[in-house]
Design an enzyme around this catalytic site. Structure first.
Site, PDB file in Angstrom:
ATOM      1  N   LYS A  46     -10.422 112.466  82.554  1.00  0.00           N
ATOM      2  CA  LYS A  46      -9.903 113.533  81.683  1.00  0.00           C
ATOM      3  C   LYS A  46     -10.030 114.880  82.387  1.00  0.00           C
ATOM      4  CE  LYS A  46     -14.411 114.080  79.451  1.00  0.00           C
ATOM      5  NZ  LYS A  46     -15.196 113.816  78.224  1.00  0.00           N
ATOM      6  N   ARG A 140     -18.615 114.202  65.374  1.00  0.00           N
ATOM      7  CA  ARG A 140     -17.517 114.831  66.103  1.00  0.00           C
ATOM      8  C   ARG A 140     -16.346 113.876  65.996  1.00  0.00           C
ATOM      9  NH1 ARG A 140     -18.060 115.747  72.606  1.00  0.00           N
ATOM     10  NH2 ARG A 140     -17.419 113.585  72.522  1.00  0.00           N
ATOM     11  N   TYR A 268     -16.579 147.498  88.930  1.00  0.00           N
ATOM     12  CA  TYR A 268     -16.503 147.988  87.555  1.00  0.00           C
ATOM     13  C   TYR A 268     -17.896 148.225  86.979  1.00  0.00           C
ATOM     14  CZ  TYR A 268     -11.539 146.675  87.221  1.00  0.00           C
ATOM     15  OH  TYR A 268     -10.198 146.577  87.389  1.00  0.00           O
ATOM     16  N   MET A 316     -11.358 140.183  87.795  1.00  0.00           N
ATOM     17  CA  MET A 316     -10.419 139.098  87.506  1.00  0.00           C
ATOM     18  C   MET A 316      -9.955 138.407  88.780  1.00  0.00           C
ATOM     19  SD  MET A 316      -6.844 139.192  85.391  1.00  0.00           S
ATOM     20  CE  MET A 316      -7.588 139.700  83.856  1.00  0.00           C
TER      21      MET A 316
HETATM   22  C1  LIG Z   1     -16.114 112.806  78.650  1.00  0.00           C
HETATM   23  C2  LIG Z   1     -16.428 111.561  77.931  1.00  0.00           C
HETATM   24  C3  LIG Z   1     -17.033 110.500  78.615  1.00  0.00           C
HETATM   25  C4  LIG Z   1     -17.547 110.626  80.029  1.00  0.00           C
HETATM   26  O1  LIG Z   1     -18.820 111.224  79.942  1.00  0.00           O
HETATM   27  P1  LIG Z   1     -19.614 111.624  81.274  1.00  0.00           P
HETATM   28  O2  LIG Z   1     -20.913 112.132  80.811  1.00  0.00           O
HETATM   29  O3  LIG Z   1     -18.771 112.697  81.886  1.00  0.00           O
HETATM   30  O4  LIG Z   1     -19.687 110.427  82.099  1.00  0.00           O
HETATM   31  C5  LIG Z   1     -17.208 109.316  77.953  1.00  0.00           C
HETATM   32  N1  LIG Z   1     -16.831 109.178  76.668  1.00  0.00           N
HETATM   33  C6  LIG Z   1     -16.255 110.186  75.961  1.00  0.00           C
HETATM   34  C7  LIG Z   1     -15.878 109.962  74.549  1.00  0.00           C
HETATM   35  C8  LIG Z   1     -16.066 111.421  76.562  1.00  0.00           C
HETATM   36  O5  LIG Z   1     -15.519 112.413  75.865  1.00  0.00           O
END
Ligand SMILES: *Cc1c(COP(=O)(O)O)cnc(C)c1O
Length: 382
Positions: A46, A140, A268, A316
Protein backbone atom coordinates in the site's frame (compact mmCIF):
# COMPACT_ATOMS: atom_id res chain seq x y z
CA UNK A 1 -20.65 6.14 -11.85
CA UNK A 2 -17.87 8.54 -12.83
CA UNK A 3 -14.31 7.40 -12.93
CA UNK A 4 -11.44 9.57 -11.91
CA UNK A 5 -7.90 8.80 -12.89
CA UNK A 6 -5.34 9.95 -10.39
CA UNK A 7 -2.05 10.85 -11.96
CA UNK A 8 1.10 12.25 -10.50
CA UNK A 9 2.40 15.37 -12.20
CA UNK A 10 5.46 14.50 -14.25
CA UNK A 11 7.51 17.29 -12.81
CA UNK A 12 10.46 15.62 -11.18
CA UNK A 13 13.88 16.83 -12.17
CA UNK A 14 16.58 14.21 -12.43
CA UNK A 15 19.17 16.90 -11.58
CA UNK A 16 17.40 17.70 -8.32
CA UNK A 17 16.62 15.51 -5.32
CA UNK A 18 16.72 11.79 -6.13
CA UNK A 19 15.23 8.87 -4.34
CA UNK A 20 16.85 5.54 -5.04
CA UNK A 21 15.40 2.18 -3.99
CA UNK A 22 17.54 -0.90 -3.54
CA UNK A 23 15.59 -4.08 -4.36
CA UNK A 24 18.35 -6.20 -2.81
CA UNK A 25 17.38 -4.81 0.60
CA UNK A 26 13.71 -5.65 0.01
CA UNK A 27 14.76 -9.13 -1.09
CA UNK A 28 16.82 -9.70 2.07
CA UNK A 29 14.02 -8.42 4.31
CA UNK A 30 11.46 -10.62 2.57
CA UNK A 31 13.61 -13.71 2.99
CA UNK A 32 14.14 -12.98 6.68
CA UNK A 33 10.44 -12.33 7.34
CA UNK A 34 9.25 -15.30 5.28
CA UNK A 35 11.66 -17.43 7.29
CA UNK A 36 10.07 -16.24 10.53
CA UNK A 37 6.48 -16.74 9.37
CA UNK A 38 4.89 -20.06 10.27
CA UNK A 39 2.76 -19.92 7.12
CA UNK A 40 2.60 -17.76 4.02
CA UNK A 41 3.70 -14.17 3.62
CA UNK A 42 1.46 -11.53 2.03
CA UNK A 43 3.53 -8.53 0.89
CA UNK A 44 1.70 -5.32 1.77
CA UNK A 45 2.55 -2.71 -0.84
CA UNK A 46 0.00 0.00 0.00
CA UNK A 47 0.91 3.69 -0.28
CA UNK A 48 3.17 2.96 -3.25
CA UNK A 49 5.04 0.27 -1.39
CA UNK A 50 5.58 2.57 1.59
CA UNK A 51 7.02 5.12 -0.83
CA UNK A 52 9.43 2.65 -2.49
CA UNK A 53 7.36 1.88 -5.59
CA UNK A 54 4.56 -0.66 -5.23
CA UNK A 55 5.50 -2.64 -8.32
CA UNK A 56 9.20 -2.79 -7.44
CA UNK A 57 8.50 -3.96 -3.90
CA UNK A 58 5.80 -6.40 -5.04
CA UNK A 59 7.93 -8.04 -7.73
CA UNK A 60 10.92 -8.31 -5.43
CA UNK A 61 8.93 -9.70 -2.52
CA UNK A 62 7.21 -12.29 -4.74
CA UNK A 63 10.59 -13.41 -6.04
CA UNK A 64 11.93 -13.91 -2.49
CA UNK A 65 9.23 -15.69 -0.54
CA UNK A 66 5.97 -13.72 -0.59
CA UNK A 67 3.04 -15.56 -2.16
CA UNK A 68 0.38 -12.84 -2.30
CA UNK A 69 -0.01 -9.06 -2.23
CA UNK A 70 -2.07 -6.75 -0.04
CA UNK A 71 -3.11 -3.14 -0.61
CA UNK A 72 -5.61 -0.68 0.76
CA UNK A 73 -7.69 0.39 -2.24
CA UNK A 74 -9.07 -1.20 -5.39
CA UNK A 75 -7.15 1.40 -7.42
CA UNK A 76 -3.87 0.24 -5.87
CA UNK A 77 -4.79 -3.38 -6.62
CA UNK A 78 -5.66 -2.63 -10.26
CA UNK A 79 -2.34 -0.80 -10.70
CA UNK A 80 -0.54 -4.01 -9.71
CA UNK A 81 -2.57 -5.96 -12.28
CA UNK A 82 -1.84 -3.31 -14.92
CA UNK A 83 1.86 -3.82 -14.23
CA UNK A 84 1.42 -7.50 -15.05
CA UNK A 85 1.48 -8.96 -11.55
CA UNK A 86 -0.63 -12.12 -11.41
CA UNK A 87 -0.26 -13.18 -7.77
CA UNK A 88 -3.32 -13.11 -5.48
CA UNK A 89 -4.08 -9.51 -4.43
CA UNK A 90 -6.27 -8.45 -1.51
CA UNK A 91 -7.72 -4.92 -1.17
CA UNK A 92 -9.07 -4.20 2.30
CA UNK A 93 -10.33 -0.66 2.62
CA UNK A 94 -12.84 0.82 0.21
CA UNK A 95 -15.99 2.94 0.32
CA UNK A 96 -19.23 1.03 -0.35
CA UNK A 97 -19.47 2.50 -3.85
CA UNK A 98 -15.94 1.50 -4.90
CA UNK A 99 -15.46 -0.19 -8.25
CA UNK A 100 -15.81 -3.75 -6.95
CA UNK A 101 -16.79 -4.99 -10.42
CA UNK A 102 -13.41 -4.00 -11.91
CA UNK A 103 -11.66 -5.49 -8.92
CA UNK A 104 -13.36 -8.84 -9.31
CA UNK A 105 -12.92 -8.81 -13.08
CA UNK A 106 -9.18 -8.42 -12.42
CA UNK A 107 -9.18 -11.28 -9.91
CA UNK A 108 -8.70 -8.99 -6.91
CA UNK A 109 -9.97 -10.27 -3.56
CA UNK A 110 -11.87 -7.89 -1.28
CA UNK A 111 -11.99 -7.55 2.47
CA UNK A 112 -15.49 -6.93 3.78
CA UNK A 113 -15.95 -5.15 7.12
CA UNK A 114 -19.74 -5.10 7.43
CA UNK A 115 -23.08 -6.11 5.92
CA UNK A 116 -23.39 -2.91 3.86
CA UNK A 117 -20.10 -3.65 2.11
CA UNK A 118 -21.02 -7.27 1.61
CA UNK A 119 -24.35 -6.27 0.02
CA UNK A 120 -22.58 -3.77 -2.24
CA UNK A 121 -20.16 -6.49 -3.36
CA UNK A 122 -23.00 -8.97 -3.93
CA UNK A 123 -24.92 -6.38 -5.97
CA UNK A 124 -22.09 -5.09 -8.13
CA UNK A 125 -19.56 -7.89 -8.25
CA UNK A 126 -21.18 -11.32 -7.94
CA UNK A 127 -18.72 -14.17 -7.57
CA UNK A 128 -16.22 -12.09 -5.58
CA UNK A 129 -13.66 -13.82 -3.40
CA UNK A 130 -13.84 -12.06 -0.05
CA UNK A 131 -12.10 -12.01 3.31
CA UNK A 132 -14.34 -11.13 6.24
CA UNK A 133 -12.62 -8.51 8.37
CA UNK A 134 -13.09 -8.63 12.14
CA UNK A 135 -12.10 -5.71 14.35
CA UNK A 136 -9.66 -7.30 16.79
CA UNK A 137 -9.05 -4.20 18.86
CA UNK A 138 -8.52 -0.93 17.00
CA UNK A 139 -12.15 0.24 16.76
CA UNK A 140 -11.19 1.26 13.25
CA UNK A 141 -11.70 -1.02 10.26
CA UNK A 142 -13.40 -4.42 10.51
CA UNK A 143 -16.69 -5.64 11.95
CA UNK A 144 -17.52 -5.05 15.56
CA UNK A 145 -17.76 -8.37 17.40
CA UNK A 146 -21.47 -7.79 18.00
CA UNK A 147 -22.04 -7.64 14.23
CA UNK A 148 -19.73 -10.55 13.37
CA UNK A 149 -22.06 -13.56 13.73
CA UNK A 150 -24.72 -11.96 11.52
CA UNK A 151 -22.07 -10.92 8.96
CA UNK A 152 -20.88 -14.54 8.85
CA UNK A 153 -24.45 -15.82 8.39
CA UNK A 154 -25.17 -13.31 5.63
CA UNK A 155 -21.93 -14.27 3.87
CA UNK A 156 -22.74 -17.97 4.22
CA UNK A 157 -26.20 -17.60 2.71
CA UNK A 158 -24.73 -15.67 -0.23
CA UNK A 159 -22.06 -18.32 -0.61
CA UNK A 160 -24.69 -21.08 -0.76
CA UNK A 161 -26.24 -19.43 -3.78
CA UNK A 162 -22.86 -18.95 -5.44
CA UNK A 163 -22.84 -15.17 -5.18
CA UNK A 164 -19.63 -14.95 -3.16
CA UNK A 165 -16.74 -17.09 -1.93
CA UNK A 166 -15.46 -16.46 1.57
CA UNK A 167 -11.79 -17.37 1.22
CA UNK A 168 -10.42 -15.60 4.27
CA UNK A 169 -10.82 -14.02 7.68
CA UNK A 170 -8.62 -11.12 8.76
CA UNK A 171 -7.92 -9.11 11.88
CA UNK A 172 -5.26 -6.57 12.87
CA UNK A 173 -3.45 -5.94 16.16
CA UNK A 174 -3.37 -2.50 17.78
CA UNK A 175 -0.28 -2.86 19.99
CA UNK A 176 1.92 -5.48 18.33
CA UNK A 177 4.91 -3.12 18.46
CA UNK A 178 4.84 -3.75 22.24
CA UNK A 179 4.86 -7.56 22.40
CA UNK A 180 3.94 -7.69 26.10
CA UNK A 181 0.93 -5.39 25.78
CA UNK A 182 -2.23 -7.15 27.01
CA UNK A 183 -4.16 -6.03 23.90
CA UNK A 184 -2.19 -8.61 21.91
CA UNK A 185 -3.54 -11.61 23.80
CA UNK A 186 -6.99 -10.06 23.64
CA UNK A 187 -6.69 -9.52 19.87
CA UNK A 188 -5.49 -13.10 19.37
CA UNK A 189 -8.38 -14.56 21.31
CA UNK A 190 -10.90 -12.32 19.59
CA UNK A 191 -9.52 -13.49 16.25
CA UNK A 192 -9.72 -17.15 17.28
CA UNK A 193 -13.33 -16.57 18.33
CA UNK A 194 -13.99 -14.90 14.96
CA UNK A 195 -12.66 -17.91 13.06
CA UNK A 196 -14.71 -20.33 15.22
CA UNK A 197 -17.81 -18.24 14.65
CA UNK A 198 -17.23 -18.19 10.90
CA UNK A 199 -16.84 -21.98 10.87
CA UNK A 200 -19.93 -22.43 13.00
CA UNK A 201 -21.82 -20.44 10.36
CA UNK A 202 -20.64 -22.95 7.76
CA UNK A 203 -17.83 -20.90 6.25
CA UNK A 204 -14.46 -22.48 5.40
CA UNK A 205 -12.00 -19.55 5.29
CA UNK A 206 -8.70 -21.09 4.20
CA UNK A 207 -6.64 -17.88 4.53
CA UNK A 208 -6.56 -16.60 8.12
CA UNK A 209 -4.40 -13.58 8.84
CA UNK A 210 -3.84 -11.38 11.87
CA UNK A 211 -0.13 -10.52 12.18
CA UNK A 212 1.69 -7.63 10.49
CA UNK A 213 5.44 -6.98 10.69
CA UNK A 214 5.80 -6.61 14.46
CA UNK A 215 3.82 -9.73 15.32
CA UNK A 216 5.54 -11.67 12.55
CA UNK A 217 8.83 -10.96 14.31
CA UNK A 218 7.71 -11.40 17.89
CA UNK A 219 4.54 -13.48 18.25
CA UNK A 220 4.24 -16.79 16.35
CA UNK A 221 0.89 -17.45 18.07
CA UNK A 222 -0.58 -14.73 15.88
CA UNK A 223 0.64 -16.14 12.56
CA UNK A 224 -2.24 -18.43 11.53
CA UNK A 225 -2.03 -19.34 7.81
CA UNK A 226 -0.62 -16.03 6.58
CA UNK A 227 1.12 -12.89 7.84
CA UNK A 228 0.64 -9.47 6.21
CA UNK A 229 3.98 -7.68 6.11
CA UNK A 230 4.49 -4.14 4.85
CA UNK A 231 6.87 -2.07 6.96
CA UNK A 232 9.38 -4.89 7.35
CA UNK A 233 9.84 -5.25 3.60
CA UNK A 234 11.36 -1.77 3.44
CA UNK A 235 13.40 -2.05 6.64
CA UNK A 236 11.09 -0.86 9.40
CA UNK A 237 10.79 -3.10 12.46
CA UNK A 238 8.10 -1.54 14.66
CA UNK A 239 8.95 -4.02 17.44
CA UNK A 240 12.58 -2.91 17.63
CA UNK A 241 13.80 -6.50 17.91
CA UNK A 242 15.32 -7.25 14.53
CA UNK A 243 17.82 -5.55 12.27
CA UNK A 244 16.35 -5.19 8.81
CA UNK A 245 17.86 -3.45 5.77
CA UNK A 246 16.76 0.06 4.79
CA UNK A 247 15.94 0.14 1.09
CA UNK A 248 15.75 3.87 0.32
CA UNK A 249 18.32 6.61 -0.24
CA UNK A 250 17.63 10.30 -0.79
CA UNK A 251 20.24 12.63 -2.23
CA UNK A 252 20.27 16.28 -3.31
CA UNK A 253 22.90 18.32 -5.12
CA UNK A 254 24.32 21.50 -3.66
CA UNK A 255 22.81 24.40 -5.65
CA UNK A 256 24.98 27.16 -4.28
CA UNK A 257 27.48 27.91 -1.57
CA UNK A 258 28.05 31.14 0.34
CA UNK A 259 30.49 32.35 2.95
CA UNK A 260 28.82 34.25 5.81
CA UNK A 261 30.14 36.33 8.71
CA UNK A 262 29.63 35.51 12.38
CA UNK A 263 26.22 36.84 13.42
CA UNK A 264 24.48 36.19 10.07
CA UNK A 265 20.89 35.04 10.66
CA UNK A 266 19.64 32.26 8.37
CA UNK A 267 16.21 31.43 6.96
CA UNK A 268 12.62 32.32 7.84
CA UNK A 269 12.16 33.65 11.34
CA UNK A 270 15.92 33.94 11.85
CA UNK A 271 15.81 30.89 14.10
CA UNK A 272 19.55 30.29 13.67
CA UNK A 273 22.45 32.72 13.58
CA UNK A 274 25.95 31.77 12.50
CA UNK A 275 28.08 31.70 15.68
CA UNK A 276 31.27 32.16 13.60
CA UNK A 277 32.27 32.80 10.02
CA UNK A 278 31.21 29.72 8.07
CA UNK A 279 30.16 28.31 4.71
CA UNK A 280 26.51 27.53 3.98
CA UNK A 281 25.45 25.07 1.29
CA UNK A 282 21.96 25.25 -0.20
CA UNK A 283 20.04 22.06 -1.07
CA UNK A 284 16.99 22.23 -3.39
CA UNK A 285 14.72 20.11 -1.23
CA UNK A 286 12.20 21.23 1.38
CA UNK A 287 9.05 20.31 3.20
CA UNK A 288 7.03 20.11 -0.03
CA UNK A 289 9.40 17.30 -0.98
CA UNK A 290 8.82 15.45 2.29
CA UNK A 291 11.44 16.85 4.65
CA UNK A 292 9.85 17.47 8.01
CA UNK A 293 10.26 21.12 9.03
CA UNK A 294 13.43 20.83 11.04
CA UNK A 295 13.62 21.01 14.75
CA UNK A 296 16.61 23.39 14.74
CA UNK A 297 19.90 21.86 15.67
CA UNK A 298 19.00 18.20 15.19
CA UNK A 299 18.87 17.23 11.53
CA UNK A 300 22.04 16.43 9.59
CA UNK A 301 23.06 15.39 6.09
CA UNK A 302 26.16 13.59 4.86
CA UNK A 303 28.34 15.82 2.69
CA UNK A 304 32.00 15.23 1.84
CA UNK A 305 32.06 12.20 4.09
CA UNK A 306 30.87 13.96 7.24
CA UNK A 307 27.61 14.77 8.95
CA UNK A 308 26.73 18.47 8.55
CA UNK A 309 23.94 20.19 10.47
CA UNK A 310 20.83 21.59 8.83
CA UNK A 311 20.56 25.19 10.04
CA UNK A 312 17.57 27.53 10.18
CA UNK A 313 14.09 26.47 9.19
CA UNK A 314 13.54 24.02 6.38
CA UNK A 315 11.46 25.93 3.83
CA UNK A 316 9.05 24.58 1.25
CA UNK A 317 11.70 24.09 -1.41
CA UNK A 318 15.10 24.52 0.20
CA UNK A 319 17.31 23.59 3.08
CA UNK A 320 20.54 25.19 4.31
CA UNK A 321 23.47 23.15 5.62
CA UNK A 322 26.41 24.48 7.63
CA UNK A 323 29.60 23.00 6.17
CA UNK A 324 32.05 25.03 8.26
CA UNK A 325 35.29 25.69 6.43
CA UNK A 326 34.93 22.77 4.02
CA UNK A 327 35.44 23.99 0.42
CA UNK A 328 32.19 22.45 -0.83
CA UNK A 329 31.28 23.31 -4.43
CA UNK A 330 27.95 23.55 -6.25
CA UNK A 331 27.02 20.22 -7.80
CA UNK A 332 28.41 18.10 -5.00
CA UNK A 333 25.85 15.66 -3.71
CA UNK A 334 24.53 15.50 -0.16
CA UNK A 335 23.04 12.27 1.19
CA UNK A 336 20.00 13.07 3.29
CA UNK A 337 18.88 9.54 3.98
CA UNK A 338 20.09 6.02 3.39
CA UNK A 339 20.88 2.66 4.96
CA UNK A 340 23.55 4.27 7.17
CA UNK A 341 26.39 2.17 5.82
CA UNK A 342 28.31 5.22 4.56
CA UNK A 343 27.61 7.30 7.65
CA UNK A 344 24.49 8.95 6.25
CA UNK A 345 21.37 9.42 8.38
CA UNK A 346 18.87 6.56 8.42
CA UNK A 347 15.06 6.75 8.50
CA UNK A 348 15.40 5.93 12.20
CA UNK A 349 17.57 9.05 12.70
CA UNK A 350 14.93 11.16 10.96
CA UNK A 351 12.22 9.60 13.08
CA UNK A 352 14.15 10.58 16.22
CA UNK A 353 14.97 14.10 15.04
CA UNK A 354 11.47 14.95 13.92
CA UNK A 355 9.45 12.86 16.38
CA UNK A 356 7.65 10.94 13.63
CA UNK A 357 7.48 7.30 12.61
CA UNK A 358 9.93 6.04 9.99
CA UNK A 359 6.75 5.09 8.09
CA UNK A 360 5.87 8.78 7.80
CA UNK A 361 9.35 9.68 6.57
CA UNK A 362 9.42 6.95 3.91
CA UNK A 363 5.89 7.57 2.58
CA UNK A 364 6.21 11.35 2.59
CA UNK A 365 8.41 12.23 -0.39
CA UNK A 366 6.75 14.48 -2.97
CA UNK A 367 6.39 14.47 -6.74
CA UNK A 368 9.43 16.70 -7.41
CA UNK A 369 11.73 13.96 -6.12
CA UNK A 370 12.95 11.83 -9.03
CA UNK A 371 12.60 8.10 -8.40
CA UNK A 372 14.97 5.38 -9.43
CA UNK A 373 15.90 1.82 -8.65
CA UNK A 374 19.42 0.61 -7.98
CA UNK A 375 20.59 -1.26 -11.05
CA UNK A 376 18.36 0.56 -13.53
CA UNK A 377 18.46 4.09 -14.90
CA UNK A 378 16.56 6.87 -13.20
CA UNK A 379 12.92 7.02 -14.16
CA UNK A 380 10.63 9.98 -13.88
CA UNK A 381 8.17 10.15 -11.00
CA UNK A 382 4.72 8.88 -11.95
C1 LIG B 1 -0.52 -1.50 6.77
C2 LIG B 1 -1.23 -2.72 7.19
C3 LIG B 1 -0.52 -3.91 7.34
C4 LIG B 1 0.99 -3.99 7.26
O1 LIG B 1 1.47 -3.60 8.53
P1 LIG B 1 3.05 -3.45 8.77
O2 LIG B 1 3.19 -3.12 10.20
O3 LIG B 1 3.43 -2.30 7.89
O4 LIG B 1 3.66 -4.70 8.37
C5 LIG B 1 -1.22 -5.05 7.62
N1 LIG B 1 -2.56 -5.02 7.77
C6 LIG B 1 -3.29 -3.88 7.64
C7 LIG B 1 -4.75 -3.93 7.83
C8 LIG B 1 -2.64 -2.68 7.38
O5 LIG B 1 -3.35 -1.56 7.28
Amino acid sequence: MTTTTLTRPRVSDAAGPRLLVDPAAVAANTRLLAGRARGDLMAVVKADGFGHGAVTVARTALAHGATSLGVTTVAEALALRDAGLRAPVLSWLNPVDADFASAVAAGVELAVPDAAHLRAVLDTAPGARVHLHLDTGLARDGAEPAAWPSLCRLARSAERTGRVRVVGVMGHLACADRPRHPANAEGRSRFAWGVRTARAAGLRPSVRHLAATAATLTDPRSHHTTVRVGAGLVGIDPSGTTRLAWAMSLTAPVVSVRRVRAGTPVGYGHTWTAPRATTLALLPVGYADGLPRAVPGRAEVLLRGRRRPVVGRVSMDQTVVDVGDEPVRPGEVAVLLGPGTGGEPTPEDWADWFDVLPHEVLTGFGPRVARGTVGTSLRDAG
